[in-house]
Structure formats: structure tokens, C-alpha cells
Design a protein around this motif. Structure first.
Motif, PDB file in Angstrom:
ATOM      1  N   ILE A   1       0.836  -1.212   0.000  1.00 44.60           N
ATOM      2  CA  ILE A   1       0.000   0.000   0.000  1.00 44.60           C
ATOM      3  C   ILE A   1       0.872   1.264   0.000  1.00 44.60           C
ATOM      4  O   ILE A   1       0.665   2.178  -0.799  1.00 44.60           O
ATOM      5  CB  ILE A   1      -0.951   0.000   1.222  1.00 44.60           C
ATOM      6  N   THR A   2       1.875   1.294   0.892  1.00 48.13           N
ATOM      7  CA  THR A   2       2.732   2.488   0.982  1.00 48.13           C
ATOM      8  C   THR A   2       3.538   2.686  -0.295  1.00 48.13           C
ATOM      9  O   THR A   2       3.683   3.817  -0.784  1.00 48.13           O
ATOM     10  CB  THR A   2       3.687   2.372   2.196  1.00 48.13           C
TER      11      THR A   2
ATOM     12  N   TYR B   1       1.256   9.274  -6.516  1.00 46.96           N
ATOM     13  CA  TYR B   1       0.798  10.394  -5.691  1.00 46.96           C
ATOM     14  C   TYR B   1       0.479  11.633  -6.528  1.00 46.96           C
ATOM     15  O   TYR B   1       0.054  12.652  -5.997  1.00 46.96           O
ATOM     16  CB  TYR B   1       1.881  10.753  -4.652  1.00 46.96           C
ATOM     17  N   ARG B   2       0.672  11.538  -7.856  1.00 49.21           N
ATOM     18  CA  ARG B   2       0.602  12.759  -8.666  1.00 49.21           C
ATOM     19  C   ARG B   2      -0.820  13.154  -9.067  1.00 49.21           C
ATOM     20  O   ARG B   2      -1.100  14.328  -9.256  1.00 49.21           O
ATOM     21  CB  ARG B   2       1.474  12.592  -9.923  1.00 49.21           C
TER      22      ARG B   2
ATOM     23  N   PHE C   1      -7.830   7.103  -4.111  1.00 48.75           N
ATOM     24  CA  PHE C   1      -7.933   5.634  -4.076  1.00 48.75           C
ATOM     25  C   PHE C   1      -6.970   5.027  -3.057  1.00 48.75           C
ATOM     26  O   PHE C   1      -7.370   4.215  -2.210  1.00 48.75           O
ATOM     27  CB  PHE C   1      -7.661   5.044  -5.463  1.00 48.75           C
ATOM     28  N   TRP C   2      -5.694   5.421  -3.089  1.00 50.83           N
ATOM     29  CA  TRP C   2      -4.702   4.778  -2.211  1.00 50.83           C
ATOM     30  C   TRP C   2      -4.850   5.217  -0.759  1.00 50.83           C
ATOM     31  O   TRP C   2      -4.586   4.420   0.160  1.00 50.83           O
ATOM     32  CB  TRP C   2      -3.275   4.999  -2.732  1.00 50.83           C
TER      33      TRP C   2
ATOM     34  N   ASN D   1      -5.516   2.556   2.140  1.00 52.45           N
ATOM     35  CA  ASN D   1      -4.682   2.573   3.339  1.00 52.45           C
ATOM     36  C   ASN D   1      -5.516   2.700   4.611  1.00 52.45           C
ATOM     37  O   ASN D   1      -5.292   1.985   5.587  1.00 52.45           O
ATOM     38  CB  ASN D   1      -3.680   3.729   3.259  1.00 52.45           C
ATOM     39  N   GLN D   2      -6.487   3.596   4.598  1.00 52.72           N
ATOM     40  CA  GLN D   2      -7.308   3.785   5.799  1.00 52.72           C
ATOM     41  C   GLN D   2      -8.257   2.612   6.031  1.00 52.72           C
ATOM     42  O   GLN D   2      -8.586   2.301   7.182  1.00 52.72           O
ATOM     43  CB  GLN D   2      -8.073   5.116   5.733  1.00 52.72           C
ATOM     44  N   SER D   3      -8.676   1.954   4.961  1.00 51.99           N
ATOM     45  CA  SER D   3      -9.502   0.742   5.125  1.00 51.99           C
ATOM     46  C   SER D   3      -8.677  -0.345   5.810  1.00 51.99           C
ATOM     47  O   SER D   3      -9.146  -1.028   6.730  1.00 51.99           O
ATOM     48  CB  SER D   3      -9.998   0.237   3.761  1.00 51.99           C
TER      49      SER D   3
END
Length: 324
Positions: free
Chosen positions: A105-106, A113-114, A121-122, A126-128
Motif C-alpha cells: 500500500i505504501t 501520488y501525482r 484511491f490509495w 490505506n485507511q480501510s
């Protein structure tokens, strides 16, 4: 052939094998707990470890059991079963899933990230994942309702996405290297939102506090606040090397001909670098605070202090499972 001598029933397997009052002892403990190889163990192996541990705690020592086998069973048991409820934990929520899940994920968050859709989405993925981990590794044995869980999940995920998008918009006119650190800032901020929300029931009703021998003395919200603060610090610490070191290396590599010639290696390289950092950062940051944390009785809420004084007027320190 002689049978090995029977193992004494006096080894304290309710506590870790190594001294938890030292950072080194806690680090050794968490290297075992977060070992990704534990994810590959079969259900039968987990159940056998549970049987060995529960039999031993009940005073039954299996014939031929060695001390190393007992500790191995204890760590297999700890990696898969919740310390307070005894339930088998969700596979991706276990601490042994932290390295493989977080590196994927990271790595993707740092690679993609752009664009705004990719950020949304990411951060959502990540929070899920964090929500599952925070729920799975909560402290205490009080159940949480589906509506409380749903509210916490939506609030935490929304907070993370809004934070990430806000930070991304602020860095539009700054150097590219600054933009690469947006995911880390968003993750750090989101941890401060996600963990307290997913564990809000502990903040409202408290977590169990015990004496040194594990005898339950009551539930304390002050202990819950202490526990959640420690977990937030550990999680942010875990993210620092994985989200701060790879961007610098990748920024240097992208200026070289190698990545320009093979751009498809960007994501695998990023994921690999993150994984390398997490293998060490995950157990070392879990070890910042003891799993069985303590606090003075006089730091608890007045009503909990009164409750404890009635049971043991001379008790000075209580203990609690901080969660992970």
C-alpha cells in the motif's frame, strides 16, 4: 531412548519470553510477533499452538514438550489470537500482516501520488486497511457495534482523504521532492484520526486495568487515552522510515538513465524499498512502549481509584494492554 525430562509447569507464558522493561527485550518480542512467515501457518498449526498454550496454562504439560517448543507455540498463538478476547484475529489485521500489506500500500501511495484519483484511491485503501488493523488489535474485550464501526470507518477514511488532497494542493508550486512527502504527512495526520475513532468505545467506556498478577480491577478511560496515545506515536514512527527514505532514493534514481529506460520498474523498486524499511521499523516501533503498559493508580479517574482502593489500599501501579 530416554524421554526428555518433563517440562515444569512454572514457566510464565502469559508474559513475553524476553524482559519487557528493556527496549532490546521488547524488540526481540516484536520481531517474533510481526514475523510475516506466521501468515503462512495453517489453521491446524494455529489450533495446535492454542491447545499447547491453553493446556500449559491449565497446568497440563504435554509429554516430551521442550521449553523452545512451548515458546514457539506461545508466539504462534500470540500472532493469531487476541490477547483479551482469545478470538482468532482477521488475517490481514494481524501484526504479522503489517509488513507485506503496508509495503504494497505504501509503495503504491508513494508511486501514484501525482493525480487526484490516485491519491483518493490509495488513501482509501490505506485507511480501510488501518481500520481493520485498529479494530483487530484493539485493547479490552468489550464488543463494538456495527454502526459504531461504520461511523468510525467513514469518519477516519474521509479525514485521511481530505487531509491528503489539502496537502497535495498546497504543494503544487513547490519542488517535486516536497510532493513526494505528501503521503507521509497525510498518513501521520490520518493515524491521529483513525486510531482514536476506531477505538472510540475504549475512550468512552475504558479498558480493563489489572494488578501485576493480572487480576482485573476495573475499567479506566484514562488508561485508554494513554494506550491510544502510545499506539498513535508507534504507528507514526513506523511510517517515518518507510515514507521518508524511499522518496529521497527514488528522486535520485529518476534522474538517472536507468529508470528512464525502464520506467515500469518504478513501482516494484518503491515497494521493495518500503518493505526493507518496514521489516525493521514495524517491530522496533511496536517496541517503543511495553505491550503491558502501566500507570500510577493516582493518575486514574477518581471513581476508578476509589474502586481499586477498596480492593487493595496499598496498590500503587496498574497495568493494561495498550493494543497495537
Amino acid at each position: 531412548q530416554k524421554m526428555p525430562p518433563s517440562l515444569p509447569a512454572t514457566i510464565n507464558i502469559r508474559e513475553p519470553r524476553w524482559d519487557q522493561s528493556t527496549f532490546q527485550g521488547r524488540a526481540k518480542h516484536f520481531f517474533m510477533v510481526t514475523d510475516p512467515r506466521n501468515l503462512l501457518l495453517s489453521g491446524a498449526t494455529l489450533e495446535e499452538a492454542r491447545r499447547v498454550v491453553e493446556d500449559y496454562r491449565a497446568g497440563t504439560v504435554q509429554p516430551g514438550l521442550t521449553e523452545d517448543q512451548l515458546w514457539r507455540a506461545k508466539y504462534i498463538y500470540d500472532s493469531a489470537f487476541h490477547p483479551d478476547t482469545g478470538e482468532k484475529m482477521i488475517l490481514v489485521g494481524r501484526m504479522s500482516a503489517q509488513v507485506p500489506m503496508n509495503m504494497t500500500i505504501t509503495g503504491c501511495m508513494l508511486t501514484f501520488y501525482r493525480t487526484t484519483p490516485a491519491v483518493v484511491f490509495w488513501q482509501w485503501v490505506n485507511q480501510s486497511f488501518n481500520a481493520i488493523v485498529n479494530y483487530t488489535n484493539r485493547s479490552g474485550d468489550a464488543p463494538i457495534t456495527p454502526s459504531q464501526l461504520g461511523t468510525a470507518y467513514v469518519s477516519a477514511t474521509t479525514g485521511a482523504v481530505v487531509t491528503a488532497l489539502g496537502l497535495k494542493s498546497l504543494t503544487k508550486h513547490l519542488p517535486a521532492i516536497i510532493g513526494r512527502f505528501v503521503p507521509f504527512a497525510a498518513v501521520a495526520a490520518a493515524n491521529c484520526i483513525n486510531i482514536p475513532l476506531m477505538r472510540q468505545r475504549e475512550l468512552k467506556l475504558g479498558i480493563p486495568v489489572t494488578d501485576e498478577n493480572g487480576n482485573r480491577l476495573g475499567e479506566s478511560t484514562a488508561a485508554a487515552q494513554n494506550a491510544i496515545f502510545q499506539v498513535v506515536v508507534s504507528r507514526i514512527g513506523m511510517a517515518v522510515p518507510a515514507m521518508a527514505i524511499p522518496p529521497v532514493i527514488m528522486n535520485m534514481l529518476e534522474k538517472r538513465a536507468f529508470l528512464k529506460r525502464y520506467p515500469y520498474l518504478n513501482a516494484p523498486l518503491q515497494v521493495g524499498l518500503v518493505g526493507l524499511c518496514l521489516v525493521f521499523a514495524t517491530p522496533l516501533c511496536c517496541a517503543l512502549f511495553p505491550q503491558k503498559s502501566s500507570m500510577p493508580v493516582n493518575s486514574l479517574e477518581p471513581e476508578v481509584q476509589d474502586q481499586i482502593r477498596k480492593k487493595d489500599p496499598w496498590l500503587e501501579t496498574v497495568y493494561f494492554n495498550k493494543g497495537l
